[in-house]
Design a protein around this motif. Structure first.
Motif, PDB file in Angstrom:
ATOM      1  N   SER A 106      -9.569  13.146 -17.048  1.00 22.06           N
ATOM      2  CA  SER A 106      -8.794  13.949 -17.977  1.00 22.06           C
ATOM      3  C   SER A 106      -9.581  15.215 -18.286  1.00 22.06           C
ATOM      4  CB  SER A 106      -8.522  13.177 -19.271  1.00 22.06           C
ATOM      5  OG  SER A 106      -7.934  14.026 -20.220  1.00 22.06           O
ATOM      6  N   PHE A 107      -9.074  16.340 -17.812  1.00 24.77           N
ATOM      7  CA  PHE A 107      -9.767  17.610 -18.055  1.00 24.77           C
ATOM      8  C   PHE A 107      -9.642  18.055 -19.508  1.00 24.77           C
ATOM      9  CE2 PHE A 107      -8.897  17.648 -13.494  1.00 24.77           C
ATOM     10  CZ  PHE A 107     -10.192  17.781 -13.033  1.00 24.77           C
ATOM     11  N   THR A 136      -5.623  12.644 -11.740  1.00 21.77           N
ATOM     12  CA  THR A 136      -5.628  13.558 -12.879  1.00 21.77           C
ATOM     13  C   THR A 136      -4.240  13.509 -13.515  1.00 21.77           C
ATOM     14  OG1 THR A 136      -4.846  15.561 -11.753  1.00 21.77           O
ATOM     15  CG2 THR A 136      -7.215  15.080 -11.603  1.00 21.77           C
ATOM     16  N   GLU A 137      -4.025  14.309 -14.518  1.00 19.62           N
ATOM     17  CA  GLU A 137      -2.727  14.344 -15.193  1.00 19.62           C
ATOM     18  C   GLU A 137      -1.599  14.722 -14.237  1.00 19.62           C
ATOM     19  OE1 GLU A 137      -0.539  16.826 -18.795  1.00 19.62           O
ATOM     20  OE2 GLU A 137      -2.728  16.729 -18.725  1.00 19.62           O
TER      21      GLU A 137
END
Length: 98
Positions: free
Chosen positions: A89-90, A46-47
């Motif tokens: 990517s949320f 994730t980020e």
């Protein structure tokens, strides 16, 4: 092809998690175990972090805790060695839901 890329994360106290072309050292309740890349079921990036899934365990490595190396190099190394590697990517999911 083996690479010289490696990474180290700050851990609790003086402990660090290490990653290299050979595998990743992951913390367990009784210390640290070395996990070869072939044992990973998948890795999710994730980020802010990496989720490493192996056996019935998940190890969370926060990018902000990286003590040596570069998150992009670690990402490339893991993607080259682990078949199931996903980047999530949320922010994109949030926009799609609106």
């Amino acid at each position: 092809m083996e690479s010289d890329r490696s990474a180290a994360w700050c851990g609790t106290g003086e402990k660090q998690k290490q990653a290299s072309h050979q595998g990743v050292e992951c913390g367990v309740s009784c210390g640290v175990e070395s996990v070869p890349h072939s044992d990973f079921e998948c890795v999710v990036e994730t980020e802010d972090l990496f989720l490493l899934v192996y056996g019935e365990r998940v190890t969370v490595l926060q990018k902000k805790d990286l003590a040596a190396g570069d998150p992009r190099d670690f990402s490339s190394m893991m993607a080259e060695n682990i078949t199931k590697y996903a980047v999530v990517s949320f922010a994109e999911q949030g926009r799609a839901a609106k």
